[in-house]
Every structure is written in C-alpha cells, then in structure tokens.
Design an enzyme around this catalytic site. Structure first.
Site, PDB file in Angstrom:
ATOM      1  N   GLY A 159      24.342  41.568  24.077  1.00 22.76           N
ATOM      2  CA  GLY A 159      23.802  42.829  24.572  1.00 22.76           C
ATOM      3  C   GLY A 159      24.878  43.851  24.867  1.00 22.76           C
ATOM      4  O   GLY A 159      26.049  43.663  24.543  1.00 22.76           O
TER       5      GLY A 159
ATOM      6  N   ASP B 285      30.647  30.136  26.715  1.00 20.73           N
ATOM      7  CA  ASP B 285      31.452  31.138  26.000  1.00 20.73           C
ATOM      8  C   ASP B 285      32.579  31.654  26.896  1.00 20.73           C
ATOM      9  O   ASP B 285      32.801  32.857  27.004  1.00 20.73           O
ATOM     10  CB  ASP B 285      30.576  32.302  25.537  1.00 20.73           C
ATOM     11  CG  ASP B 285      31.290  33.205  24.532  1.00 20.73           C
ATOM     12  OD1 ASP B 285      32.281  32.755  23.915  1.00 20.73           O
ATOM     13  OD2 ASP B 285      30.877  34.363  24.368  1.00 20.73           O
TER      14      ASP B 285
END
Length: 249
Positions: free
Chosen positions: A37, A137
């Site tokens: 995003g 991540d």
C-alpha cells in the site's frame, strides 16, 4: 499527444489518491510506497494532530487487525481503521518523525548506537513472537529511528507476503526462525566493515541456511549480543587462544 514519464507518473499518483470524504482525516502528502500500500501524512481534524494513513487493497485489511493486537513501545500503535468509497481500506497510526533505518546509517553512528537499534528491533520482534505474530518482511526500510532515538518496527506482513530477497529466509514454510534469519540479515546490514568477528558470527549463525542451525528464537540472538557487550564469549564464535587473551585483557 505524447506525455512525458514524469507527467504519467503524476497522473497515476493523482488517480491513486484516496477519497477521504466522510472520514475525520485531511490528506497532506505521500510519504511512502510499498508492496502492500501507500502511506500518507494526514491531519486528524477531531483531535487536531498529524497521523500516518496507510491505504491498501481490501485483501490486505488483516494487516491493521494484526498490528492492533501488538502493544509494545517498538511497534507503532493503530488509532483507527476503515473503508474508502473505492473499496480500498485504510488505517491511521502514529506519524513517526525520524529516519528509515537504512538512511540512519548515513550519519555513520557508532557501533554502540548501531547495536542499540538492532536490540530495539529484536525486542519488538521477540514480543511479537510471544503473541504468535511473525513479521515476514523485516528489513531496514521497515524500521524507523525516531527524532529522539525511538526505534519502531513497521509494515508487519500478513499471510501471502513473500518478503524481500536479501532478508528473506530460504524456508519452504515461514515460522519464527524465518524471522530469526531476517534479524540476522538486519544485524549484518547494520554492522560496519570493521565489526568484531564475534558479532559477524552471530549474524552468520542467525542466517544459517538450515533453520535448525539458527538460534531457536530472536531472544537467543539478543542474549548473544548482550554477552559480547559484557565481554563474554558467544556461542557463534570459536575464539583462538590469542582472541581469548585479548578479550580477558
């Protein structure tokens, strides 16, 4: 009429701008863009404060719920989440003033300060694992160092996030030891070229190809760094007699 690349990029960004009608937020500017995003600086009209808004496709809505479960000084709190008219979702969180961890290294901080950042990241990760949450991540681009020394771990991944190649464990199934691998890669990235061999060995053990050869958890990696700071031997580094003498001296 042909449009330049810069004009096309501007048009794409304008089209992507979220419609915040019906929310309490006023858009200010884009401050970051990633795989899941876009993050914007915005103003919360009700509380008269600036916040960060992350806008993403509805399929990633679970990220806000995941982060909201985590209450730790090293994890940015979520204030609110909601949906936009175009079907995308957003969540509002604390706006951190500071530098990304990779940009922070441009100041050439001391080894002690580098290890402080690494330790704060590892503490947040250890807490998340106690809540059965993986990061998926972890990398310097997903860590912020605040203006007053605060360290925040950002952009917690959800199921389906592949991670970033240089920091991703080569594991078929992700678990806590996959985050241990990423933590080792973060430590290696943060060490200067002149780093003591013991610290480099800690990073190398955390990044072992086989999960069973890594530390069982991030807390054990933290403990190893603490032992080195206390002048003690570390499990990951086999010292020569000369190195033992130097350490004792």
């Amino acid at each position: 009429m042909d449009l330049s690349d810069s004009v096309l990029q501007h048009l794409r960004e304008v089209v992507d701008l979220p419609d915040l009608a019906g929310t309490r937020y006023e858009l200010e500017r884009e401050i970051g863009r990633g795989g899941l995003g876009v993050v914007y600086a915005a103003r919360d009209r009700d509380l008269d404060r600036r916040v960060a808004l992350k806008v993403m496709d509805a399929e990633w809505a679970g990220e806000a719920r995941l982060i909201a479960r985590l209450e730790h000084p090293g994890i940015v709190p979520v204030h609110e989440s909601g949906s936009l008219p175009d079907g995308r979702v957003f969540y509002a969180m604390k706006l951190v003033a500071g530098a990304r961890a990779d940009h922070y290294l441009e100041r050439n901080p001391s080894l002690g300060e580098r290890l402080r950042v690494v330790q704060r990241v590892a503490e947040a990760l250890t807490y998340a694992h106690s809540c059965r949450v993986l990061h998926r991540d972890l990398k310097p681009q997903n860590v912020m160092v605040g203006a007053f020394g605060e360290v925040y771990v950002m952009d917690w991944g959800v199921e389906g996030v592949a991670g970033t190649a240089a920091f991703r464990a080569p594991d078929a199934v992700l678990d806590e030891r996959s985050d241990v691998y990423a933590m080792g890669a973060f430590l290696r990235f943060y060490l200067p070229e002149s780093a003591p061999p013991a610290l480099a060995a800690i990073a190398a053990k955390a990044m072992s190809t086989r999960p069973e050869d890594r530390y069982p958890g991030v807390s054990e990696l933290l403990r190893e760094i603490g032992r080195w700071q206390d002048g003690l031997a570390v499990e990951a580094h086999r010292e020569s007699p000369w190195q033992q003498m130097q350490r004792f001296a």
